[in-house]
Design an enzyme around this catalytic site. Sequence first.
Site, PDB file in Angstrom:
ATOM      1  CG  ASP A   1      43.992 -13.943  32.377  1.00 43.09           C
ATOM      2  OD1 ASP A   1      44.960 -14.498  31.943  1.00 43.09           O
ATOM      3  OD2 ASP A   1      44.046 -13.573  33.270  1.00 43.09           O
TER       4      ASP A   1
ATOM      5  CD  GLU B   1      46.357 -18.048  31.961  1.00 42.45           C
ATOM      6  OE1 GLU B   1      47.568 -17.758  32.155  1.00 42.45           O
ATOM      7  OE2 GLU B   1      45.320 -17.349  32.993  1.00 42.45           O
TER       8      GLU B   1
END
Length: 335
Positions: free
Chosen positions: A42, A73
């Site tokens: 994340d 990400e």
Amino acid sequence: LPTDLSGCSNSIDATNPMVGRMIRDSMEYWLKEYNIDGFRYDLVGIFDYAVVDGWNKYLNEKFPERTLLLYGEPWNGYAPDSRESLRVRLNTVGKMKDGHFGVFNPKFRDAIRGQGDHPGCDAGDCFMFNQADTWRIQVGSRGAIRYNNGTGNLNDTWDPMFASDPEQSINYVSAHDNYNLRDKIRMWASAYNVTDSGYLTRIQEFANGVVLTSQGIPFIYGGDEFMRTKQLDKNSYKSSDSINAFDWSLKSTNSAVFNYYKDVIAMRKSHPGFRMNTWDEVTNNVTTTLPSSGVVINTISAGNNGDSWSKIIVIMNSANNYSYSLPSGNWNVAM
């Protein structure tokens, strides 16, 4: 960290040797003791690419018999960062090729569905809404591979042609942030007074049809396959179960859409022509043409990747009706 890079009040400095080691050791433990298949980092953009690359190489070396899925990400929580050029971004992903690390491809996502939560379309966006700008569709469908085969930093931080290998591009149109696919379509339809339910259903199929026939790794958000809605909640991390729960009755109501997704996923799994593994394989075996406004055609020499189909032709059309003359031979309409 003194700056909240994540936007979640929990940024840490992985360049500190013991912090980086703690993270790496934790992942090794989970792989060893729980036999998980990989990690989705994340907001991996808060970390230096060299640190993340070190983790990935270490894990692949420790578990050579496993095919680990490692991706994240490539952005932070949109905070200024003094180490920006050293962080995981699209232009640094190529440096992590040998660690088999990929990232969400926001450029391909926006090209298909449009940016963010507004119903309008920015330049080059909204292929699924009949916009005919196709450059990012062209390069995204080829696994976002770079113009030249290499791993050096690119000048453009968010270059749509960023991947050194197609596995570095995680292709998607919706995830947990922003509207899911159905709600994005509903927002657009409301703004432009589009009421044809059959047409809107076709968009639900077309959007991920592009993803599932492109090179790279497809990512399907749970429920897109049966037109799940979150009642136009565009960021539901803090919302109740009434928003986030799956309404399984939609699977029955929208069974035709579900079966479409099921069939296209099965087709992709059965045909390695859709799953080239390297820059060279895509470059040598996928020919992309733009014969008409809004039309992108990928001709795939699938047999060269061990496919039972010698050739695959993928025609993606967001514009007017288009006629294509097939080459000589026997052809099957697969979808």
